[in-house]
Design a protein around this motif. Structure first.
Motif, PDB file in Angstrom:
ATOM      1  N   LYS A 108     -34.962 -43.218 -39.543  1.00 17.80           N
ATOM      2  CA  LYS A 108     -34.558 -42.112 -40.768  1.00 17.80           C
ATOM      3  C   LYS A 108     -34.830 -42.724 -42.696  1.00 17.80           C
ATOM      4  O   LYS A 108     -34.771 -43.935 -42.225  1.00 17.80           O
ATOM      5  N   ALA A 109     -34.926 -42.060 -43.049  1.00 21.57           N
ATOM      6  CA  ALA A 109     -35.455 -42.670 -44.259  1.00 21.57           C
ATOM      7  C   ALA A 109     -34.500 -41.048 -45.818  1.00 21.57           C
ATOM      8  O   ALA A 109     -33.999 -39.350 -44.993  1.00 21.57           O
ATOM      9  N   GLN A 110     -33.997 -41.512 -46.577  1.00 23.41           N
ATOM     10  CA  GLN A 110     -33.660 -40.435 -47.340  1.00 23.41           C
ATOM     11  C   GLN A 110     -33.878 -40.454 -48.898  1.00 23.41           C
ATOM     12  O   GLN A 110     -34.692 -42.021 -49.105  1.00 23.41           O
ATOM     13  N   VAL A 111     -33.273 -39.765 -49.699  1.00 24.10           N
ATOM     14  CA  VAL A 111     -33.449 -39.789 -51.012  1.00 24.10           C
ATOM     15  C   VAL A 111     -32.757 -39.044 -51.924  1.00 24.10           C
ATOM     16  O   VAL A 111     -32.245 -37.951 -51.474  1.00 24.10           O
ATOM     17  N   VAL A 112     -32.520 -39.867 -52.948  1.00 25.00           N
ATOM     18  CA  VAL A 112     -31.111 -38.763 -53.337  1.00 25.00           C
ATOM     19  C   VAL A 112     -32.085 -38.067 -54.615  1.00 25.00           C
ATOM     20  O   VAL A 112     -33.141 -38.569 -55.572  1.00 25.00           O
TER      21      VAL A 112
END
Length: 368
Positions: A108-112
């Motif tokens: 997984k990877a995330q961005v706000v």
């Protein structure tokens, strides 16, 4: 069991690879996904109503370079009231903050995503430029106004381009290259501000007509400005000059037109290509009529009398102009006049006239 798991993973990787927009960047059917990253950083801004696609890059076993795996990503959002996901696209629906998560093979990877209110308007200052060929000017300051009324200075976030090569962008400035018209365009997200730019040749001489103006109250007069290029050609610059009044309560100037406001004097100043321009303006009340002290006179020979003349203006103001007026007698043999002093000469009738400015007044005189 491990062989089945390996085969399943390889098949999944192959399917994902085939969905990537650019086949040459697809990651291989063999090897595990080590890590993924969403392009653009871990925190990004969007405006309400804006839609955006994100690219996802992966480190995959067996490859020296990161692979584009965007087409095989499973997306999710932490707050669908702020941002929604559909077919790999993020849509900002309301002001707030949400985290979107990209997942590939359990990695997984995330961005706000920070969603701001919709931009209502965007404004550049100055809103237009006139550049001399070879000269440059600082790029405009840009402000936006959001739907909630809040203003923001976004100058540092603007990406500038020019529509033609008549001007170029160098080190935060715009430079004129070739005479003509070009459009300077600034982009802030999906919002664009446009600034017209005129690139001109060098003007060697500027002439202002008239250089002195006398106006009555509430009257206007246009100022004409003609520029001459080095090759002798002329251009009308009247609407290109920004005039400043030293006494704006006396006269104002807009779009090359001077308007008289109150009685007095003022100096208008302007510049064009570092050449200073001036116009002297005097505002005077309008003369309505001349008034004599009497309507008619009867004199005996050799007698004398003096009459006064008053000027009346449109403001209601009156001024004695007896000694300034030009006097005359229709029959000097009957009576003469000097500065309002009438001398009866012989019996008869004559008409005494006083002229001042563009008005005149008369009085009949009888000598008997």
């Amino acid at each position: 069991m491990s062989r089945i798991k390996w085969a399943f993973r390889s098949m999944l990787a192959l399917v994902i690879a085939l969905t990537v927009a650019v086949p040459s960047s697809a990651w291989a059917a063999t090897g595990n996904v080590i890590s993924i990253e969403i392009a653009g950083g871990s925190k990004q801004k969007m405006n309400v109503g804006e839609t955006k696609s994100f690219q996802v890059m992966a480190k995959v076993e067996g490859f020296d370079h990161e692979q584009d795996v965007t087409g095989g990503v499973t997306w999710s959002t932490s707050n669908a009231a702020v941002v929604t996901m559909s077919k790999g696209k993020v849509k900002a629906v309301a002001a707030g903050e949400a985290t979107i998560v990209a997942e590939v093979e359990g990695v997984k990877a995330q961005v706000v995503i920070q969603v701001q209110d919709k931009i209502k308007s965007i404004k550049a200052s100055p809103s237009s430029y006139t550049l001399v060929k070879g000269n440059e000017n600082t790029l405009p300051k840009v402000t936006i106004t959001r739907a909630n009324g809040k203003e923001e200075d976004v100058t540092s976030d603007i990406v500038w381009t020019v529509s033609k090569d008549m001007a170029v962008l160098e080190g935060g400035k715009i430079k004129g290259v070739t005479p003509g018209r070009v459009l300077l365009q600034g982009k802030y997200g999906s919002t664009t501000v446009r600034v017209p730019v005129a690139v001109t040749d060098i003007i060697t001489k500027v002439e202002v007509t008239p250089s002195t103006i006398q106006l009555n109250l509430k009257k206007s007069k246009a100022i004409k400005v003609i520029g001459t290029y080095a090759n002798g050609k002329t251009v009308n610059l009247s609407k290109s000059i920004v005039w400043t009044s030293s006494n704006p309560s006396v006269a104002s100037v807009k779009n090359s037109s001077v308007k008289a406001l109150t009685e007095g004097k003022t100096t208008l100043t302007g510049t064009y290509q570092n050449q200073n321009l001036t116009v002297e303006v005097t505002v005077v009340p309008k003369l309505q009529k001349l008034i004599m002290g009497q309507k008619n006179l009867t004199l005996s020979p050799q007698s004398t009398t003096t009459i006064g003349v008053m000027a009346k203006y449109d403001t209601g103001k009156t001024t004695m102009v007896t000694t300034s007026a030009v006097w005359s007698s229709s029959k000097p043999g009957v009576a003469t006049v000097t500065n309002g002093k009438i001398v009866a000469v012989a019996k008869g009738k004559t008409v005494i006239t006083a002229k001042w400015d563009n008005k005149k007044v008369t009085i009949p005189v009888t000598v008997k």
